[in-house]
Motif scaffolding. Sequence first.
Motif, mmCIF file in Angstrom:
data_model
loop_
_atom_site.group_PDB
_atom_site.id
_atom_site.type_symbol
_atom_site.label_atom_id
_atom_site.label_comp_id
_atom_site.label_asym_id
_atom_site.label_seq_id
_atom_site.Cartn_x
_atom_site.Cartn_y
_atom_site.Cartn_z
ATOM 1 N N LEU A 105 59.467 -87.904 -5.248
ATOM 2 C CA LEU A 105 60.385 -88.314 -6.295
ATOM 3 C C LEU A 105 59.632 -88.927 -7.463
ATOM 4 O O LEU A 105 58.503 -89.410 -7.314
ATOM 5 N N GLN A 106 60.248 -88.930 -8.618
ATOM 6 C CA GLN A 106 59.656 -89.547 -9.806
ATOM 7 C C GLN A 106 59.530 -91.057 -9.575
ATOM 8 O O GLN A 106 60.421 -91.693 -9.034
ATOM 9 N N ARG A 138 57.877 -84.836 -17.312
ATOM 10 C CA ARG A 138 57.753 -86.274 -17.563
ATOM 11 C C ARG A 138 56.838 -86.519 -18.756
ATOM 12 O O ARG A 138 55.725 -85.982 -18.797
ATOM 13 N N PRO A 139 57.272 -87.309 -19.703
ATOM 14 C CA PRO A 139 56.453 -87.586 -20.885
ATOM 15 C C PRO A 139 55.083 -88.151 -20.496
ATOM 16 O O PRO A 139 54.980 -89.056 -19.673
ATOM 17 N N ARG A 190 61.762 -85.892 -9.576
ATOM 18 C CA ARG A 190 63.049 -86.215 -10.194
ATOM 19 C C ARG A 190 63.437 -87.611 -9.730
ATOM 20 O O ARG A 190 62.875 -88.145 -8.784
ATOM 21 N N LEU A 191 64.423 -88.195 -10.362
ATOM 22 C CA LEU A 191 64.918 -89.493 -9.919
ATOM 23 C C LEU A 191 65.635 -89.367 -8.576
ATOM 24 O O LEU A 191 65.761 -90.327 -7.836
ATOM 25 N N GLU A 195 68.916 -79.505 -6.901
ATOM 26 C CA GLU A 195 68.704 -78.093 -6.645
ATOM 27 C C GLU A 195 67.589 -77.522 -7.523
ATOM 28 O O GLU A 195 66.755 -76.724 -7.060
ATOM 29 N N ASN A 196 67.551 -77.924 -8.805
ATOM 30 C CA ASN A 196 66.523 -77.407 -9.707
ATOM 31 C C ASN A 196 65.119 -77.786 -9.244
ATOM 32 O O ASN A 196 64.199 -76.969 -9.285
ATOM 33 N N LEU A 197 64.965 -79.042 -8.807
ATOM 34 C CA LEU A 197 63.668 -79.499 -8.316
ATOM 35 C C LEU A 197 63.240 -78.678 -7.114
ATOM 36 O O LEU A 197 62.108 -78.180 -7.054
#
Length: 431
Positions: A105-106, A138-139, A190-191, A195-197
């Motif tokens: 996870l992020q 992520r920036p 992701r936080l 599904e996209n991840l």
Amino acid sequence: MFDSLSERIEKVVKDIKGYGKINEDNIKEIMRDIRLAMLEADVSYKVVKEFTNRVKEKALGEEVQNKINPGDLFVKIIRDELVELLGKGEEISLENNSVIMLVGLQGSGKTTTAGKLALHLRKKHKKKTLLVACDVYRPAAIQQLKQIGKEIEVEVYEEGQGNPVTISQNALEHAKNNDFDIVIIDTAGRLHIDENLMNELTAINEVANPKEIILNIDSMIGQDAINVIEGFTEQLNITGAILTKMDGDTKGGVALSLRYLTSVPIKFIGVSEKMDGLEKFYPERIADRIMGMGDIATMVEKAQSAISEEDAKKLTTKMNSGKFDLNDFLLQMKQIKNLGPLENVLKMIPGASKMGLKNVNVDPRMLGRIEAIVLSMNDEERGNPSILKASRKKRIAKGSGTTVEEVNRLLKQFEQMKQMMKQMKNGKMPF
């Protein structure tokens, strides 16, 4: 790491060793204390229940009750069950042409862990490693990985904000053409699991065919880590986990729950923010730390990584010849700094709590002041501190931004160290 749990368990161990006989009544009392200690350390209730039941069953066995010193055997049972709970220590794949896919996870510290792992593989196993920047969302993630790669002298492959699947394919081709041993793919997080991840990670998995898929977990999220693991294992064949931030304000319970509840082995733990702050996970050593038995093996490994064999031989020769001077003392101070926070090292000494070492806070600036004092001396003064009189001490104090009292204290410590070395050389222990 495990401080609160260790303190409670150590108290229980002390009480157990005072028992002349093990019976159902005192076992019930002991198990209650252990149960509370583990629950407060954020260990899963299911795990605590299974653990205490197994310990109780073995402790009530005929073998324990008939022992002359049942307390010692009871302590061994607790330690062995902790090791069983933690699982077997498993090596990460070291095969050439291996791909390691790092997921998580992020905010779990994944990008930093990728660098730590690459450094570990280079320094410990002499592997030529390529880091691949696939966190394109992520920036500043790519820039962060490039900066880490520069710091640890490991090449980073990146294509900017491209397609992570294509980047992975191109990176593998680059690794093959440039004789890299291992490729580490830093994927996006992701936080929360979505599904996209998972679709993206599945696609990278299909093209990269990784030997290892390592899940990076922030140990500070506690038992939520189990849900994170289960979410990832539904889609990916997770081969191991790395627990980060184990040096922070964490209770450590996730380490005791993870393997038992998920069957995913812990391969490394993050013990500091520095790039060398990654330790291989040894269940036996962790169990010993929890039981207050110290961790000499890890201490030795840290010392070996902080001092070269050549420097060690030089220092030993000087100590034996009685020619140990402030130049050597300065070298030792620098090596001590490389060991990491001293309070963490002191906690690994067996019986640290009895000696009051578990609550010691070592100001890192103290070593800096010592270094400044020695560097303010000239070569003659470092080689022969006995010539340091009042006027020289004033000059040194001024040059190092310290006081004459601090200079005197350092010289006194140096003389005490020399005296201790002399006693040890003559076969006498200095205590």
